[in-house]
Design an enzyme around this catalytic site. Structure first.
Site, short mmCIF file in Angstrom:
data_model
loop_
_atom_site.label_atom_id
_atom_site.label_comp_id
_atom_site.label_asym_id
_atom_site.label_seq_id
_atom_site.Cartn_x
_atom_site.Cartn_y
_atom_site.Cartn_z
N PHE A 115 19.61 -33.52 14.78
CA PHE A 115 20.56 -33.00 15.74
C PHE A 115 20.29 -33.43 16.98
CE2 PHE A 115 21.92 -30.47 12.10
CZ PHE A 115 23.11 -30.47 12.15
N GLU B 69 9.79 -30.77 18.59
CA GLU B 69 10.40 -32.03 19.15
C GLU B 69 9.70 -32.46 20.33
OE1 GLU B 69 11.86 -29.08 18.09
OE2 GLU B 69 13.28 -30.28 16.36
N HIS C 194 24.96 -26.50 18.66
CA HIS C 194 24.60 -27.64 17.68
C HIS C 194 25.74 -28.70 18.16
CE1 HIS C 194 22.04 -25.34 15.32
NE2 HIS C 194 21.82 -26.35 14.52
#
Ligand SMILES: Cc1ncc(C[n+]2csc(CCOP(=O)(O)OP(=O)(O)O)c2C)c(N)n1
Ligand SMILES: [Mg+2]
Lengths: 330, 336
Positions: free
Chosen positions: A84, A61, A127
């Site tokens: 996400f 990321e 999440h």
């Protein structure tokens, strides 16, 4: 205008139209080219635009966002798709310490979009973070959180034609929600709220999936003669204070509905802004129906206990509508 | 792989060869003065002097084209000056003045000038490489032949994201030069004592890109390694990793009390490996410079830095009313 898009296909058609219009736009993230992303948000665009414009990345990321920041500074318009939003924690320096500060320090625009699915649904504690609270308190980042296909498409177009980093949050619960979407040049300005339902008695402010709950609750109290005005913020940063304050001046009563943990979240900021700008128009203290200060558990029975519900909003609307004068402690 | 210090002058245009020396002398003069000014409290927040590391910066900047870009670290004045930022622009920025390179919004750790290809020094260890990597992706997407160099220190070699950035550059064959300026220390930590496997170049090679160790006290070696890496990048062969071995003579930042290394060690580097002295001697031996020429370069540097001090002292402060301006084009217009 197309009449039948979902929240997710509206994103895809907005992206397709913008990629056709502007050859410098490209998307990067994991599992995008074949799968179209974990929410099918770019399904089919891989074969259509090629692997240079729908770029599959490793699960890095920080590298994804860094690639986006540098490329945005160098004449292109990258869209980093994190799937996400929770995974943004691995790229916080790139987002908050780099992207958000480059215009300020160096005068260089960073036309970067970071998209991800967000909001509370299934998947447990890791999440289901409400990162909007963090991002909206970061000067230099704009945050949008649409509630319907029309705004997904229109906000995406504005973000892809703007000059600064935009965090583009899409709620899990709305992925399949249907509705109309605009044509190739119908934009929704970043920083503009909309009146989802006009009303005279109480202002009910929300965003994302909260708007769905708000509309249902407003509908249900209408039968009892409570006329609720629902504001869909669409953008959390910048906040459209004008729309909020205009409504509060009219109704004098406000409920803020926000699934984020109540402490230091969007609802806290909205409440403070109303106090700053419309205090003397209030008939009652601003009410908040928010998520609890808790991580999100796995069991649906536990999740529901932590989140705003339609019934909870109905009760808050009934209570504030009926209230007159100070609620004195007994 | 090590590129050793070849003593004879290579095939470099004599004017360019002298300019490299001039640039290194200017950096040293600037940093020595800056360090003094920092100790006198003239530079809010202080600075990280790059004295001893001049050859790294000049070799990198001159091995690139003017249109290529560099993004660096908190220790960055040498990169900024080598890329062409004037001492006046840098020093006024360090003072926090309106006439500084970034109007006082950046400071020592955030110097940028995009026209010169200086894509920011960076206050976060390893982050400059990320910006350079992204810029290299932008260059590739647009089909330009621009090359980016991202610089970090030996301390940065233990930041995980540095290797995320390197990996992405490697798999996408980005026109990037990944540069580790290894001066042996990260603040007070001896980097060899905290680096698994010890060899940073070998670590980099594991990502599947050419990786070399370079004598960073020799501007010619750095220049050659960077030129070759830039050629590879420009012709589509992807990134190269360079570990540039160097040394900082001063503490981590101005005024740091040094307990983690011996004076002896510093003296050894200064007396045998000084990048300016050795290179000047080489130019003189090769007949490209004489003592008078060397003295002239030193004088010019001193005058230029004197002028920069005057400029910074006299420059106006930025207008406090502008402090919150230009944060985002999306904000600032809404009714509050
Ligand atoms: C991510 C991060 N962690 C810690 C710091 C604090 N810090 C600033 S410089 C530095 C040492 C860096 O060492 P190195 O990378 O070798 O560069 P050098 O100072 O030797 O030039 C540290 C720990 C920082 N700026 N960024
Ligand atoms: Mg170091």
């Amino acid at each position: 205008m197309s009449n039948d898009e979902t929240y997710s296909t509206a994103y895809r058609s907005g992206m397709r139209e913008e990629m056709e219009r502007d050859g410098t736009i490209f998307v990067l993230g994991t599992d995008l080219f074949d799968r179209g992303g974990h929410f099918s948000q770019v399904k089919g665009l891989g074969p259509e635009f090629g692997a240079d414009r729908i770029r599959d990345t490793p699960i890095s990321e920080a590298a994804m966002v860094a690639a986006g920041v540098g490329a945005a500074m160098n004449g292109t318009r990258p869209v980093v798709d994190l799937n996400f939003m929770d995974f943004a924690y691995g790229a916080m320096d790139e987002l908050i310490n780099q992207a958000a500060k480059i215009r300020y320090m160096w005068g260089r625009p960073v036309p970067l979009v970071v998209r991800a699915t967000a909001g509370v649904a299934q998947g447990g504690a890791q999440h289901n973070n409400s990162l909007q609270s963090t991002f909206m308190s970061t000067p230099g980042l704009s945050v949008v959180f649409p509630s319907r296909p029309w705004d997904v498409k229109g906000l995406l177009k504005s973000a892809l034609r703007g000059e600064d980093p935009v965090v583009f949050m899409m709620h899990k619960m709305l992925t399949g929600a249907r509705g109309p979407a605009g044509g190739p040049d119908e934009l929704v300005p970043i920083g503009s709220a909309r009146i989802a339902r006009p009303g005279r008695d109480v202002t009910l402010i929300s965003y994302g999936y909260g708007v769905t709950i708000a509309e249902k609750a407003a509908q249900s109290v209408a039968a009892q003669g409570i006329d609720t005005e629902v504001i869909d913020l669409r953008s959390l940063s910048p906040l459209d204070l004008n729309t909020i304050v205009t409504s509060v001046r009219k109704t004098g009563k406000v409920i803020v509905l926000d699934e984020a943990p109540i402490s230091a979240g969007p609802a806290a900021e909205i409440t403070a802004q109303i106090n700053d700008h419309a205090f003397w128009y209030l008939d009652q203290p601003v009410g908040r129906v928010c998520g609890a200060d808790s991580p999100i558990p796995h069991s649906p029975a536990l999740v529901d206990a932590l989140l705003p519900s339609e019934a909870g909003v109905v009760a808050a609307l009934q209570q504030i509508a009926a209230a007159t004068g100070p609620a004195l402690a007994s | 792989m090590t590129t050793s210090t070849a003593q004879p002058m290579p095939d470099v245009d004599p004017a360019a060869a002298r300019e490299w020396l001039a640039a290194m002398i200017l950096i040293r003069t600037f940093e020595e003065r800056g360090d003094e000014l920092a100790l006198r409290g003239k530079i809010p927040g202080g600075m990280h002097p790059a004295i001893g590391q001049e050859a790294a910066a000049v070799g990198i900047a001159r091995g690139l084209r003017g249109t290529d870009l560099v993004a660096g670290t908190h220790r960055a004045h040498h990169h900024a000056l080598a890329k062409g930022m004037t001492p006046s622009a840098v020093l006024a920025e360090l003072y926090g003045k309106a006439s500084g390179s970034n109007g006082g919004r950046g400071g020592s750790m955030h110097l940028a000038d995009f026209d010169l290809g200086l894509w920011g020094s960076n206050g976060v260890v390893g982050a400059g490489l990320g910006i350079a990597m992204g810029a290299a992706l932008g260059a590739k997407q647009r089909g330009t032949d621009q090359v980016a160099a991202g610089i970090f220190g030996d301390g940065g070699a233990n930041v995980g994201r540095v290797w995320e950035f390197t990996n992405l550059a490697a798999i996408w064959k980005l026109p990037l030069i990944v540069v580790c300026e290894n001066n042996l220390y990260a603040v007070e930590t001896q980097t060899s004592s905290v680096t698994g496997g010890a060899d940073i170049t070998r670590r980099a090679a594991g990502f599947g890109l050419p990786a070399f160790t370079v004598d960073g006290q020799d501007v010619v070696s750095v220049h050659q390694a960077v030129s070759e890496a830039a050629d590879r990048a420009r012709t589509g062969s992807g990134p190269t990793f360079l570990e540039i071995l160097t040394y900082r003579y001063k503490g981590h930042d101005s005024g740091q009390v040094i307990r983690y290394r011996t004076d002896d060690e510093v003296q050894r580097w200064r007396s045998s490996k000084d990048p300016i002295e050795n290179y000047a001697a080489r130019l003189i031996t090769a007949g490209l410079l004489d003592e008078a020429g060397l003295a002239a370069l030193t004088d010019t540097a001193r005058t230029t830095v004197d002028e920069a001090v005057t400029f910074a002292e006299e420059a106006p402060w930025p207008d406090p009313c502008t402090a919150a301006e230009n944060v985002s084009a999306y904000t600032g217009n809404e009714q509050r």
